[in-house]
Design an enzyme around this catalytic site. Structure first.
Site, short mmCIF file in Angstrom:
data_model
loop_
_atom_site.label_atom_id
_atom_site.label_comp_id
_atom_site.label_asym_id
_atom_site.label_seq_id
_atom_site.Cartn_x
_atom_site.Cartn_y
_atom_site.Cartn_z
N LYS A 61 13.01 -11.57 -11.37
CA LYS A 61 14.40 -11.99 -11.49
C LYS A 61 14.83 -12.74 -10.23
O LYS A 61 15.42 -13.80 -10.28
CB LYS A 61 15.28 -10.76 -11.73
CG LYS A 61 16.74 -11.07 -11.83
CD LYS A 61 17.53 -9.80 -12.05
CE LYS A 61 19.01 -10.10 -11.87
NZ LYS A 61 19.85 -8.91 -11.97
N GLU A 119 5.71 -8.40 -3.22
CA GLU A 119 4.47 -8.10 -3.94
C GLU A 119 4.16 -9.21 -4.95
O GLU A 119 3.01 -9.66 -5.08
CB GLU A 119 4.59 -6.75 -4.68
CG GLU A 119 4.72 -5.53 -3.78
CD GLU A 119 6.17 -5.25 -3.35
OE1 GLU A 119 7.04 -6.14 -3.50
OE2 GLU A 119 6.42 -4.14 -2.85
N GLY A 175 17.06 -5.67 -13.53
CA GLY A 175 15.61 -5.67 -13.69
C GLY A 175 15.11 -4.58 -14.63
O GLY A 175 14.30 -4.83 -15.53
N ARG A 176 15.63 -3.37 -14.45
CA ARG A 176 15.13 -2.25 -15.26
C ARG A 176 15.67 -2.26 -16.69
O ARG A 176 15.35 -1.39 -17.49
CB ARG A 176 15.43 -0.92 -14.55
CG ARG A 176 16.87 -0.75 -14.09
CD ARG A 176 16.99 0.38 -13.07
NE ARG A 176 18.34 0.52 -12.55
CZ ARG A 176 18.82 -0.15 -11.51
NH1 ARG A 176 18.06 -1.03 -10.88
NH2 ARG A 176 20.04 0.05 -11.07
N GLU A 197 16.48 4.74 -10.36
CA GLU A 197 17.04 3.59 -9.65
C GLU A 197 18.51 3.41 -10.05
O GLU A 197 19.30 2.85 -9.30
CB GLU A 197 16.23 2.31 -9.93
CG GLU A 197 16.26 1.34 -8.77
CD GLU A 197 15.34 0.13 -8.94
OE1 GLU A 197 15.52 -0.64 -9.90
OE2 GLU A 197 14.45 -0.06 -8.09
N HIS A 226 -2.45 21.40 -19.40
CA HIS A 226 -3.58 21.93 -18.64
C HIS A 226 -3.43 21.59 -17.17
O HIS A 226 -4.41 21.59 -16.42
CB HIS A 226 -4.89 21.38 -19.21
CG HIS A 226 -5.09 21.81 -20.63
ND1 HIS A 226 -5.70 22.99 -20.97
CD2 HIS A 226 -4.69 21.23 -21.80
CE1 HIS A 226 -5.70 23.12 -22.29
NE2 HIS A 226 -5.08 22.06 -22.82
N LYS A 280 12.39 -2.25 2.55
CA LYS A 280 11.83 -3.62 2.50
C LYS A 280 12.01 -4.29 3.85
O LYS A 280 11.10 -4.93 4.38
CB LYS A 280 12.55 -4.46 1.44
CG LYS A 280 12.24 -4.08 0.01
CD LYS A 280 12.92 -5.07 -0.94
CE LYS A 280 12.95 -4.57 -2.35
NZ LYS A 280 13.77 -5.36 -3.25
#
Ligand code: F6P
Length: 554
Positions: free
Chosen positions: A212, A218, A273-274, A359, A390, A518
């Site tokens: 966006k 990254e 974004g999410r 977030e 388990h 960041k």
């Protein structure tokens, strides 16, 4: 324009105070007894909508508790908050933005004015652009530099530009169109990059840079690495446009970066974004499952939007789930919430919800900056069943922490294998049942005696066998993991998170907390690489920088 809502202190509302009192009255409440006393508890506390059945009967609630929770939502102005969200008010006040992900699944013909401009035609224009690209790729019209059709698509993106698309494209694997495989490259980790590119052929690979902001470290580093890889593998520079496209709201940055103008798909600052998988960020989804399935996904989310905006609060799935979450977080001290999908295809659902919920609601101040004096968003964790049984379910059953859980399971599997699915479904139900029912000391002793154990051993072992029970869970059941149902499921959680944020007074759509790390990351990088000589401000960070510098090779 400031957001309309006057954020209030929810703890001052009469319903909050009544809930505190009700919580005290519920101290001796036993779900086991409640079920024994009411054969219709399942019918009374379950709900069917948009292809999803929600059974919320295994919760620490009674009619009075639910009534008070609904009053809380009412008194907190939930109706107004929902209207504000859908009408495009600037509910993301700190960034002065609307949050209109719901517009992305709105059918053509509806109108939604943002700053006097109808955004629905624009949404559908981009959807058509996505449709056109998908059909060019699927039909082999879009070709790589050597005129071979595209076979591999790599989505380079992180956070919301990764988790949603990955969740959906993998959850809907049975709907995959033949010919194109989707991969995801998110982390800034050479191992991830190398492992992936080792399997790719540059002639038939298309990279989608999904960001966006087009400013995420990254993603930009991985895009540069992908470009270098393409060139090093013999890809001609002048044909880069056949292998790199972008989805971004920062067109300028993408162009500066070298993405061809005609290869940039827009998104908007009014989509977080999410919440963006419904936009062109969902391009890998559409490529994986085809546009008509992608539209079914949107239709499922739209159905949930309709349910959310129209159903009365007491019959409203996201509202009920949100209120139950508030009940446990603020009145029972729960600090986490487990998401337990019993389906291989939903294995990434927990990761998506971690970003969506944590977030959005991992905040300590209200919209107006005033400090919250109550707990807010819980830690979301979990993973696919039966594997968790388990591993960490031991803690759910006998640990000291209260962990509400959502079980999610389809009635039908795409891959019937012997009686696997019956066992999987049975395990899902029995886990929720065991959490609710538990095992008393008397039952534990009787069980051991029935095995012929001597009394000394019975007494020694019985305390370990006691399961307290009374542990709450929801079960969400759908017929199959299909596009419509999945769209509804994801939207259900989006709205659940929004309802909680509205009641707490939080802005669910910003994420300032991630910025500090960041910024500091840049400084640490400069010290690691010797670009800055001065020491870090704390001895721990500096000690570790020194350790790295002494030992790092390469
Ligand atoms: O750092 C957090 C975050 O901003 C998320 O909110 C977002 O989904 C992710 O990074 C990726 O951002 P972008 O799509 O701008 O690259």
């Amino acid at each position: 324009m400031a957001y309309y809502q006057q954020p209030q202190d929810v703890t001052t509302l009469p319903a909050w105070q009544a809930l505190q009192q009700h919580r005290a009255e519920m101290a001796g409440f036993s779900m086991r007894e409640a079920f024994a006393a009411d054969a219709r508890r399942f019918q009374r506390f379950s709900l069917d909508s948009c292809g999803l059945l929600l059974d919320y009967s295994k919760n620490l609630i009674d009619e009075r508790g639910l009534e008070l929770l609904i009053q809380l939502a009412d008194q907190a102005g939930l109706h107004q908050s929902i209207a504000a969200l859908y009408n495009g008010e600037r509910v993301n006040a700190s960034e002065d933005r609307a949050a209109l992900h719901t517009a992305l699944r709105s059918p053509i013909g509806r109108r939604l004015l943002l700053d006097g401009h109808d955004i629905i035609p624009e949404v559908h224009r981009v959807l058509n652009q996505v449709t056109e690209l998908v059909s060019r790729i699927h039909s082999g019209l879009w070709r790589g530099y050597s005129e071979k059709p595209i076979k591999e698509v790599v989505n380079i993106g992180i956070g919301g530009s990764f988790l949603g698309p990955q969740l959906v494209s993998e959850a809907l694997r049975p709907f995959t169109q033949r010919g194109v495989r989707c991969h995801y490259l998110a982390n800034i980790d050479g191992s991830e990059f190398r492992e992936l590119t080792a399997r790719l052929d540059p002639e038939t690979t298309l990279f989608i840079v999904s960001s966006k902001s087009f400013g995420t470290l990254e993603t930009l580093k991985n895009t540069l690495a992908a470009r270098d890889w393409y060139l090093a593998m013999g890809g001609p520079e002048e044909q880069l446009h056949r292998h790199f496209i972008a989805v971004t709201s920062n067109r300028k940055a993408a162009i500066e970066f070298g993405i061809g103008e005609e290869n940039i798909f827009p998104m908007w600052d009014w989509v977080g974004g999410r919440y963006s998988l419904w936009s062109a960020i969902g391009l890998p989804i559409a490529l994986a499952i085809g546009v008509s399935n992608f539209k079914e996904l949107l239709a499922g989310a739209y159905a949930m939007d309709q349910h959310f905006t129209q159903a009365p609060l007491a019959e409203n799935m996201p509202v009920l789930m949100a209120l139950l979450g508030i009940w446990y977080t603020n009145f029972w001290g729960a600090q986490s919430h487990a998401i337990l999908p019993y389906d291989h295809y939903l294995r990434n659902f927990t990761k998506h919800l971690q970003q969506l919920d944590m977030e959005s609601n991992g905040k300590s101040v209200r919209q107006d900056g005033s400090e919250l004096n109550i707990a807010t968003g819980p830690i979301i964790w979990g993973g696919v069943g039966c594997n968790g049984q388990h591993a960490y379910h031991q803690l759910l059953h006998q640990g000291r922490l209260l962990v509400p859980a959502d079980f999610i399971v389809p009635v039908n599997s795409y891959n019937p294998l012997s009686d696997h699915h019956q066992w999987l479904f049975a395990n899902c139900l029995s886990q929720a049942q065991a959490l609710m029912q538990g095992k008393t000391r008397e039952e534990a002793e009787a069980e051991l005696r029935a095995k012929g154990m001597n009394e000394a051993d019975v007494q020694r072992l019985a305390p370990h066998k006691v399961i307290p029970g009374n542990r709450p869970s929801n079960i969400l059941v759908m017929n199959r993991i299909a596009p419509f149902e999945l769209g509804a499921l994801v939207a259900l959680y989006e709205h659940k998170v929004f309802v909680q944020s509205a009641i707490w007074g939080i802005n669910a759509f910003d994420q300032w907390g991630v910025e500090l790390g960041k910024e500091m990351g840049k400084e640490v990088y400069q010290r690691l690489t010797g670009q800055v000589d001065s020491s870090a401000s704390d001895a721990s960070t500096q000690g570790l920088i020194d350790h790295f510098r002494e030992r790092h090779r390469g």
